[in-house]
Design a protein around this motif. Structure first.
Motif, PDB file in Angstrom:
ATOM      1  N   LEU A  77       0.839  -1.197   0.000  1.00 41.29           N
ATOM      2  CA  LEU A  77       0.000   0.000   0.000  1.00 41.29           C
ATOM      3  C   LEU A  77       0.873   1.246   0.000  1.00 41.29           C
ATOM      4  O   LEU A  77       1.807   1.358   0.801  1.00 41.29           O
ATOM      5  CB  LEU A  77      -0.907   0.010   1.228  1.00 41.29           C
ATOM      6  CG  LEU A  77      -1.803   1.241   1.396  1.00 41.29           C
ATOM      7  CD1 LEU A  77      -2.863   1.286   0.306  1.00 41.29           C
ATOM      8  CD2 LEU A  77      -2.468   1.238   2.781  1.00 41.29           C
ATOM      9  N   THR A  78       0.577   2.174  -0.894  1.00 40.86           N
ATOM     10  CA  THR A  78       1.175   3.507  -0.882  1.00 40.86           C
ATOM     11  C   THR A  78       0.110   4.474  -0.401  1.00 40.86           C
ATOM     12  O   THR A  78      -0.974   4.536  -0.976  1.00 40.86           O
ATOM     13  CB  THR A  78       1.654   3.921  -2.291  1.00 40.86           C
ATOM     14  OG1 THR A  78       2.648   2.991  -2.739  1.00 40.86           O
ATOM     15  CG2 THR A  78       2.244   5.315  -2.270  1.00 40.86           C
ATOM     16  N   ILE A  79       0.410   5.195   0.665  1.00 38.65           N
ATOM     17  CA  ILE A  79      -0.549   6.158   1.213  1.00 38.65           C
ATOM     18  C   ILE A  79      -0.088   7.564   0.870  1.00 38.65           C
ATOM     19  O   ILE A  79       1.038   7.959   1.188  1.00 38.65           O
ATOM     20  CB  ILE A  79      -0.690   6.024   2.742  1.00 38.65           C
ATOM     21  CG1 ILE A  79      -1.052   4.586   3.141  1.00 38.65           C
ATOM     22  CG2 ILE A  79      -1.760   6.987   3.250  1.00 38.65           C
ATOM     23  CD1 ILE A  79      -1.148   4.376   4.641  1.00 38.65           C
ATOM     24  N   VAL A  80      -0.957   8.308   0.205  1.00 34.32           N
ATOM     25  CA  VAL A  80      -0.693   9.714  -0.091  1.00 34.32           C
ATOM     26  C   VAL A  80      -1.415  10.537   0.974  1.00 34.32           C
ATOM     27  O   VAL A  80      -2.645  10.576   1.015  1.00 34.32           O
ATOM     28  CB  VAL A  80      -1.181  10.094  -1.506  1.00 34.32           C
ATOM     29  CG1 VAL A  80      -0.911  11.573  -1.773  1.00 34.32           C
ATOM     30  CG2 VAL A  80      -0.501   9.222  -2.556  1.00 34.32           C
ATOM     31  N   PHE A  81      -0.632  11.158   1.864  1.00 36.58           N
ATOM     32  CA  PHE A  81      -1.193  11.928   2.970  1.00 36.58           C
ATOM     33  C   PHE A  81      -1.374  13.387   2.550  1.00 36.58           C
ATOM     34  O   PHE A  81      -0.493  13.974   1.930  1.00 36.58           O
ATOM     35  CB  PHE A  81      -0.261  11.887   4.186  1.00 36.58           C
ATOM     36  CG  PHE A  81      -0.103  10.533   4.794  1.00 36.58           C
ATOM     37  CD1 PHE A  81      -0.968  10.091   5.782  1.00 36.58           C
ATOM     38  CD2 PHE A  81       0.927   9.691   4.392  1.00 36.58           C
ATOM     39  CE1 PHE A  81      -0.820   8.841   6.357  1.00 36.58           C
ATOM     40  CE2 PHE A  81       1.091   8.432   4.961  1.00 36.58           C
ATOM     41  CZ  PHE A  81       0.214   8.007   5.946  1.00 36.58           C
ATOM     42  N   GLU A  82      -2.517  13.949   2.917  1.00 33.12           N
ATOM     43  CA  GLU A  82      -2.793  15.363   2.646  1.00 33.12           C
ATOM     44  C   GLU A  82      -2.506  16.162   3.910  1.00 33.12           C
ATOM     45  O   GLU A  82      -3.098  15.902   4.967  1.00 33.12           O
ATOM     46  CB  GLU A  82      -4.245  15.527   2.212  1.00 33.12           C
ATOM     47  CG  GLU A  82      -4.572  16.886   1.633  1.00 33.12           C
ATOM     48  CD  GLU A  82      -5.981  16.931   1.070  1.00 33.12           C
ATOM     49  OE1 GLU A  82      -6.813  17.664   1.646  1.00 33.12           O
ATOM     50  OE2 GLU A  82      -6.242  16.237   0.067  1.00 33.12           O
ATOM     51  N   LEU A  83      -1.589  17.119   3.831  1.00 31.84           N
ATOM     52  CA  LEU A  83      -1.166  17.913   4.978  1.00 31.84           C
ATOM     53  C   LEU A  83      -1.605  19.365   4.808  1.00 31.84           C
ATOM     54  O   LEU A  83      -1.767  19.847   3.685  1.00 31.84           O
ATOM     55  CB  LEU A  83       0.358  17.871   5.135  1.00 31.84           C
ATOM     56  CG  LEU A  83       0.999  16.571   5.659  1.00 31.84           C
ATOM     57  CD1 LEU A  83       0.978  15.474   4.626  1.00 31.84           C
ATOM     58  CD2 LEU A  83       2.435  16.837   6.092  1.00 31.84           C
ATOM     59  N   VAL A 174      -2.601   2.423  -4.370  1.00 31.53           N
ATOM     60  CA  VAL A 174      -2.308   3.800  -3.969  1.00 31.53           C
ATOM     61  C   VAL A 174      -3.585   4.444  -3.452  1.00 31.53           C
ATOM     62  O   VAL A 174      -4.607   4.468  -4.151  1.00 31.53           O
ATOM     63  CB  VAL A 174      -1.729   4.627  -5.141  1.00 31.53           C
ATOM     64  CG1 VAL A 174      -1.442   6.058  -4.680  1.00 31.53           C
ATOM     65  CG2 VAL A 174      -0.459   3.984  -5.676  1.00 31.53           C
ATOM     66  N   VAL A 175      -3.520   4.957  -2.233  1.00 24.45           N
ATOM     67  CA  VAL A 175      -4.685   5.572  -1.583  1.00 24.45           C
ATOM     68  C   VAL A 175      -4.320   6.980  -1.144  1.00 24.45           C
ATOM     69  O   VAL A 175      -3.271   7.199  -0.540  1.00 24.45           O
ATOM     70  CB  VAL A 175      -5.114   4.752  -0.348  1.00 24.45           C
ATOM     71  CG1 VAL A 175      -6.157   5.502   0.460  1.00 24.45           C
ATOM     72  CG2 VAL A 175      -5.664   3.400  -0.763  1.00 24.45           C
ATOM     73  N   LYS A 176      -5.178   7.935  -1.455  1.00 27.22           N
ATOM     74  CA  LYS A 176      -5.013   9.296  -0.936  1.00 27.22           C
ATOM     75  C   LYS A 176      -5.949   9.460   0.255  1.00 27.22           C
ATOM     76  O   LYS A 176      -7.142   9.164   0.156  1.00 27.22           O
ATOM     77  CB  LYS A 176      -5.337  10.336  -2.004  1.00 27.22           C
ATOM     78  CG  LYS A 176      -5.082  11.771  -1.550  1.00 27.22           C
ATOM     79  CD  LYS A 176      -5.347  12.766  -2.669  1.00 27.22           C
ATOM     80  CE  LYS A 176      -5.046  14.185  -2.215  1.00 27.22           C
ATOM     81  NZ  LYS A 176      -5.324  15.183  -3.287  1.00 27.22           N
ATOM     82  N   ILE A 177      -5.391   9.935   1.363  1.00 26.25           N
ATOM     83  CA  ILE A 177      -6.193  10.035   2.579  1.00 26.25           C
ATOM     84  C   ILE A 177      -6.067  11.435   3.179  1.00 26.25           C
ATOM     85  O   ILE A 177      -4.991  12.010   3.268  1.00 26.25           O
ATOM     86  CB  ILE A 177      -5.796   8.955   3.607  1.00 26.25           C
ATOM     87  CG1 ILE A 177      -6.780   8.912   4.776  1.00 26.25           C
ATOM     88  CG2 ILE A 177      -4.365   9.127   4.100  1.00 26.25           C
ATOM     89  CD1 ILE A 177      -6.662   7.661   5.635  1.00 26.25           C
ATOM     90  N   SER A 178      -7.222  11.976   3.541  1.00 21.27           N
ATOM     91  CA  SER A 178      -7.304  13.256   4.237  1.00 21.27           C
ATOM     92  C   SER A 178      -8.258  13.063   5.416  1.00 21.27           C
ATOM     93  O   SER A 178      -8.872  11.996   5.542  1.00 21.27           O
ATOM     94  CB  SER A 178      -7.830  14.340   3.289  1.00 21.27           C
ATOM     95  OG  SER A 178      -9.202  14.139   3.011  1.00 21.27           O
ATOM     96  N   PRO A 179      -8.408  14.049   6.292  1.00 23.81           N
ATOM     97  CA  PRO A 179      -9.327  13.867   7.424  1.00 23.81           C
ATOM     98  C   PRO A 179     -10.760  13.551   7.014  1.00 23.81           C
ATOM     99  O   PRO A 179     -11.515  12.968   7.784  1.00 23.81           O
ATOM    100  CB  PRO A 179      -9.235  15.206   8.168  1.00 23.81           C
ATOM    101  CG  PRO A 179      -7.860  15.700   7.860  1.00 23.81           C
ATOM    102  CD  PRO A 179      -7.606  15.289   6.439  1.00 23.81           C
ATOM    103  N   THR A 180     -11.152  13.905   5.797  1.00 26.51           N
ATOM    104  CA  THR A 180     -12.551  13.712   5.391  1.00 26.51           C
ATOM    105  C   THR A 180     -12.722  12.814   4.175  1.00 26.51           C
ATOM    106  O   THR A 180     -13.830  12.699   3.655  1.00 26.51           O
ATOM    107  CB  THR A 180     -13.216  15.069   5.090  1.00 26.51           C
ATOM    108  OG1 THR A 180     -12.467  15.744   4.062  1.00 26.51           O
ATOM    109  CG2 THR A 180     -13.256  15.940   6.332  1.00 26.51           C
TER     110      THR A 180
END
Length: 252
Positions: A77-83, A174-180
């Motif tokens: 898994l590749t996690i793309v974190f939104e900061l 590949v997953v992009k994840i943000s608080p919402t």
């Protein structure tokens, strides 16, 4: 690890495909771009041998991100974190702008923690941040064994570590994840259902009869969390929060 820290390129197997490990440094990355024959503006993913190091690059992990890390990593898994901007500033102050610039774009960073013992050991020995894109020339199939890597990259890399056939022989999800939001950007070894299950935060309130205290707590929690996330209560399950109540009493 010494080769990578000195600016060299090392081909290493992950559980998915073989990758080219490279120090996050302008000269090393330019050499990596040349070896893969890919545009310099294309992004690379940070690779870590220990998932506990993620907090060094993502200062604040929200509950769904923590759950996904706990359940899915190390793994394909590749996690793309939104900061947000304050987090980006904090990271730049910590690791330096020259290192941060290639890793962060559009306030995001991609991170991968391979589930392969040799790969993880080498990454943990490296003294610098490392990226590790697939071991192939752009447009060609990623190598799943050392022979395939050598056929494509002979003379372009310094070391090829032969760990035999890759276990999964397919790229990471590949997953992009943000608080919402948790959004799949590329299908891979993990399915959409698995990602949803891994990232859902389950909160359960328990009292005796489940007629007053726990249902009230459930309702209050939903309202509080929805307020924090600036969404409607009925959107919580889509965002990744399952909040329920239950009781322990039983009668005939």
């Amino acid at each position: 690890a010494g080769c990578i820290d000195n600016g060299g390129l090392a081909v290493i197997a992950a559980e998915t495909v073989y990758g080219i490990a490279c120090k996050v440094n302008a000269d090393s990355l330019a050499r990596l771009d040349n070896a893969k024959q890919r545009p310099s503006e294309k992004r690379y993913t940070l690779h870590l041998g220990d998932k506990n190091k993620i907090k060094d690059y993502v200062p604040h992990l929200w509950p769904t991100a923590k759950k996904l890390i706990e359940k899915a990593l190390p793994g394909p898994l590749t996690i793309v974190f939104e900061l947000d901007n304050s987090q980006i500033v904090a990271v730049r102050n910590k690791i330096g702008s020259k290192t941060a610039s290639p890793l962060y774009a559009d306030n995001t960073i991609g991170i991968r923690c391979p589930d392969q013992a040799v790969c993880a050991a080498i990454l943990n020995l490296c003294q610098n941040p490392v990226v590790m894109p697939s071991a192939n020339i752009s447009g060609k199939e990623p190598a799943t064994d050392a022979k395939q890597a050598a056929e494509q990259l002979d003379g372009l890399v310094d070391i090829i570590v032969d760990s035999g056939q890759c276990r999964l022989k397919q790229s990471s999800t590949v997953v992009k994840i943000s608080p919402t939001e948790t959004k799949i950007l590329r299908q891979g070894a993990f399915s959409q259902d698995q990602i949803r299950r891994f990232s859902t935060v389950n909160i359960i309130f328990v009292c005796t009869g489940n007629t007053c205290r726990s249902p009230m707590a459930e309702g209050l929690a939903k309202k509080a969390i929805a307020g924090k996330l600036k969404c409607r209560v009925d959107q919580l399950s889509d965002i990744g929060y399952k909040i329920t109540s239950a009781g322990v009493a039983a009668i005939n």
